[in-house]
Motif scaffolding. Structure first.
Motif, PDB file in Angstrom:
ATOM      1  N   LEU A  86     -27.737   5.888  43.521  1.00 44.01           N
ATOM      2  CA  LEU A  86     -27.194   5.997  44.874  1.00 44.01           C
ATOM      3  C   LEU A  86     -28.253   5.696  45.938  1.00 44.01           C
ATOM      4  O   LEU A  86     -27.928   5.113  46.979  1.00 44.01           O
ATOM      5  N   ILE A  87     -29.490   6.068  45.696  1.00 39.17           N
ATOM      6  CA  ILE A  87     -30.552   5.730  46.647  1.00 39.17           C
ATOM      7  C   ILE A  87     -30.763   4.221  46.684  1.00 39.17           C
ATOM      8  O   ILE A  87     -30.906   3.625  47.766  1.00 39.17           O
TER       9      ILE A  87
ATOM     10  N   ASN B 181     -27.375  -1.516  50.744  1.00 39.72           N
ATOM     11  CA  ASN B 181     -26.333  -1.623  51.773  1.00 39.72           C
ATOM     12  C   ASN B 181     -26.897  -1.522  53.188  1.00 39.72           C
ATOM     13  O   ASN B 181     -26.282  -2.009  54.128  1.00 39.72           O
ATOM     14  N   SER B 182     -28.052  -0.910  53.350  1.00 43.08           N
ATOM     15  CA  SER B 182     -28.659  -0.842  54.677  1.00 43.08           C
ATOM     16  C   SER B 182     -29.481  -2.093  54.998  1.00 43.08           C
ATOM     17  O   SER B 182     -29.993  -2.217  56.104  1.00 43.08           O
TER      18      SER B 182
ATOM     19  N   ARG C 212     -28.529   1.960  45.964  1.00 46.69           N
ATOM     20  CA  ARG C 212     -27.332   1.383  46.578  1.00 46.69           C
ATOM     21  C   ARG C 212     -27.369   1.541  48.095  1.00 46.69           C
ATOM     22  O   ARG C 212     -27.022   0.617  48.834  1.00 46.69           O
ATOM     23  N   ALA C 213     -27.792   2.702  48.561  1.00 45.74           N
ATOM     24  CA  ALA C 213     -27.907   2.917  50.006  1.00 45.74           C
ATOM     25  C   ALA C 213     -28.962   1.997  50.613  1.00 45.74           C
ATOM     26  O   ALA C 213     -28.770   1.465  51.717  1.00 45.74           O
TER      27      ALA C 213
END
Length: 122
Positions: free
Chosen positions: A87-88, A94-95, A90-91
């Motif tokens: 998730l880190i 996406n950022s 992926r974030a």
């Protein structure tokens, strides 16, 4: 039998320490956030789990104490660390955090182009 258990305890703690050292070197030396996070989440997970397993064996075999907190710690770490690493990453992607300039391919780039080209359903 005690010599074998002593060997296993030392082995798990030594291997866990080695994995934690490799994770530390990976976090310091790797070039971008994605590879650093990969080193931290994978190697540190294996390292901490090995240390906890060695500690559990020590308390169970030599002290005669069954510690459920260590078992729960191993299970919790096994379930949460890879997910949080994913998730880190992926974030970060996406950022808009850039990949390393020598990265070979970006599999999500093709997926994001297809998703952007598809009209939103109403």
């Amino acid at each position: 039998m005690s010599v074998i258990i002593d060997f296993l305890i030392g082995f798990f703690i030594l291997v866990g320490s080695l994995f934690c050292l490799i994770a530390t070197i990976g976090v310091i030396r790797l070039p971008d956030v994605y590879t650093r996070n990969h080193a931290a989440s994978k190697a540190a997970t294996l390292g901490v789990m090995s240390i906890l397993l060695g500690t559990f064996l020590y308390f169970y075999e030599l002290e005669g104490h069954f510690n459920t907190r260590l078992i729960l710690g191993i299970i919790f770490l096994f379930m949460t660390s890879p997910i949080s690493g994913h998730l880190i990453n992926r974030a970060a992607y996406n950022s808009g955090t850039a990949l390393w300039d020598k990265s070979v391919r970006d599999d999500l780039k093709v997926y994001n182009k297809k998703a952007a080209a598809k009209p939103a359903e109403e």
